[in-house]
Design an enzyme around this catalytic site. Structure first.
Site, short mmCIF file in Angstrom:
data_model
loop_
_atom_site.label_atom_id
_atom_site.label_comp_id
_atom_site.label_asym_id
_atom_site.label_seq_id
_atom_site.Cartn_x
_atom_site.Cartn_y
_atom_site.Cartn_z
N PHE A 39 32.97 80.54 52.59
CA PHE A 39 33.66 81.40 51.63
C PHE A 39 33.96 82.73 52.31
CE2 PHE A 39 33.87 84.64 48.31
CZ PHE A 39 34.84 84.09 47.49
N ASP A 92 31.46 86.62 59.62
CA ASP A 92 31.56 87.15 58.26
C ASP A 92 30.13 87.39 57.77
OD1 ASP A 92 31.67 87.58 55.56
OD2 ASP A 92 33.08 85.95 55.13
N LYS A 148 29.71 93.71 50.34
CA LYS A 148 28.59 93.53 49.41
C LYS A 148 27.58 94.68 49.44
CE LYS A 148 28.94 88.84 47.87
NZ LYS A 148 29.82 87.94 48.61
C1 LIG Z 1 31.29 87.70 48.71
C2 LIG Z 1 31.80 87.26 50.02
C3 LIG Z 1 33.11 87.55 50.44
C4 LIG Z 1 34.12 88.21 49.54
O1 LIG Z 1 33.77 89.51 49.21
P1 LIG Z 1 34.56 90.25 48.02
O2 LIG Z 1 34.00 91.64 48.06
O3 LIG Z 1 34.29 89.52 46.76
O4 LIG Z 1 36.00 90.22 48.38
C5 LIG Z 1 33.48 87.17 51.70
N1 LIG Z 1 32.62 86.54 52.52
C6 LIG Z 1 31.37 86.24 52.16
C7 LIG Z 1 30.46 85.57 53.13
C8 LIG Z 1 30.91 86.58 50.89
O5 LIG Z 1 29.67 86.26 50.53
#
Ligand SMILES: *Cc1c(COP(=O)(O)O)cnc(C)c1O
Length: 397
Positions: free
Chosen positions: A133, A217, A246
């Site tokens: 994700f 990420d 986050k």
């Molecule tokens: C939550 C998340 C995102 C997206 O972050 P947003 O602030 O909702 O755009 C991207 N990558 C990972 C691994 C995440 O957990």
């Protein structure tokens, strides 16, 4: 479930039927004064708990002084925050945005632009992993692979390979000139699946061999969640680009894309930007957050994680509720056994009725991402409530 307070919101979420109005530490209170122990941390966001007094003080002071400047004007905090992020990581340059999706969007654009500027404009393929994700913009949601139905045409040049599968990655790298490989060092939304240490070392080697950049990420795994500031530091494998969001602002919206100057220098004036990104208020909060994430907080992750994991392992034996408990520091996933498949959200909802906040990670995994500094007392209460929830759940069948 209906929207409790406002039916004019898009129906993108199915939220709870109570409204939390106040938080302190790892406890929330709703409009009726009922308390909830927060073991979800707003999805790995409030890593220092709710309304941390020092962060409240920063917001208060900075909101009195200055909220926003255009990026034509330098501000006090963005350079300091970038400097501290670089001092504590491999990076030399940072781009600030407002979310994880934006941080990843910038990372992917930067990777392509880097190769373009080196005369390798054909090198555009992005390889991502199944179950990943990366956010909800059209580019990042396509990288993730799920949640794209009905949103086409999707951006091209994105390929997916199975997670923890080095031969599949190598085949895809050979299939087309690759700009970047993007990977979550632990699949967060995808069910709390940590990367194999041997695999991630192989990913680094393959990226180098094929001239692709490696993007980590760390939107969910970063900011202390793993017990290190960023998880790459534990894995001993350095990315070329790293994204954070986050917990970076403790809940104040901010995202960051970190890299070395040899890559970041391709992003000259005019290539990319953000109206809010790097604003003084968000950067002041993130700067203090980073300062508060000291060795003591990081050292507290492992004992808390162990306590929760042991508790879950014991509890999960109850009518074979959990088949496996996986974790990376305080990102913990309990996989439901075959008899309970698909029911993670039912467990989360039952928790709400018992004053307990947890998270799903897909349909089959109950996820925990509490504050890194959750108190012994709150954690004990949370686990007590979890016992009650599980007792009622398995009895209900
Ligand atoms: C939550 C998340 C995102 C997206 O972050 P947003 O602030 O909702 O755009 C991207 N990558 C990972 C691994 C995440 O957990």
């Amino acid at each position: 479930m209906t929207q409790p307070a406002d039916t004019h919101l898009l129906p993108t979420y199915t939220p709870a039927d109570f409204v939390a109005v106040r938080g302190a530490g790892s406890t929330l209170w709703d409009q009726d004064g009922r308390d909830y122990i927060d073991l979800g941390g707003g999805i790995a966001v409030t890593a220092l708990g709710h309304s941390h007094p020092e962060l409240v003080e920063v917001v208060r002071r900075q909101s009195d002084r200055l909220w926003h400047l255009s990026n034509w004007l330098p501000n006090e905090f963005a350079p300091r925050l970038a400097g501290l992020l670089c001092a504590r990581t491999f990076a030399e340059q940072v781009f600030f945005s407002n979310s994880g999706a934006e941080a990843n969007e910038a990372a992917l654009k930067m990777a392509r632009r880097h190769h373009h500027d080196r005369g390798d404009a054909e090198r555009v393929q992005i390889i991502a992993f199944e179950g990943a994700f990366h956010g909800r913009t059209l580019l990042t949601v396509t990288a993730g692979g799920k949640y794209t139905e009905g949103f086409g045409p999707l951006p091209g040049g994105i390929a997916h390979v199975p997670f923890n599968d080095a031969p599949a990655l190598e085949r895809q790298l050979r299939a087309a000139p690759t700009a970047a490989v993007i990977i979550e060092p632990v699949l967060g939304e995808g069910g709390v699946v940590p990367v194999d240490p041997g695999f991630i070392a192989e990913v680094r080697r393959l990226c180098d061999a094929h001239g692709a950049l490696l993007i980590f990420d760390e939107v969910q795994s970063g900011m202390g969640r793993s017990g290190a500031l960023f998880m790459y530091q534990q894995l001993g494998v350095e990315p070329d680009i790293l994204t954070s969001a986050k917990a970076l602002g403790s809940g104040f919206p901010i995202g960051a894309t970190l890299t070395r100057a040899a890559i970041g220098d391709c992003m000259q004036p005019g290539t990319h930007g953000s109206t809010f990104g790097g604003n003084p208020l968000a950067c002041a909060v993130a700067l203090r957050t980073l300062e508060l994430l000291d060795d003591e907080v990081l050292a507290g992750v492992e004992p808390r994680a162990q306590r929760i994991t042991e508790f879950l392992t014991e509890l999960g034996g109850n009518r074979r509720l959990f088949s496996q408990v996986r974790r990376t520091g305080l990102l913990i996933g309990a996989e439901l056994g075959p008899d309970w498949a698909g029911r993670a959200m039912d467990l989360v909802r039952l928790g709400w009725r018992h004053g307990l906040l947890t998270l799903p990670a897909g349909a089959d995994v109950l996820r925990f991402a509490p504050a890194l500094n959750i108190s012994d007392d709150e954690l004990g209460q949370g686990l007590d409530r979890l016992s009650q929830v599980v007792g009622e759940f398995v009895q209900g069948g």
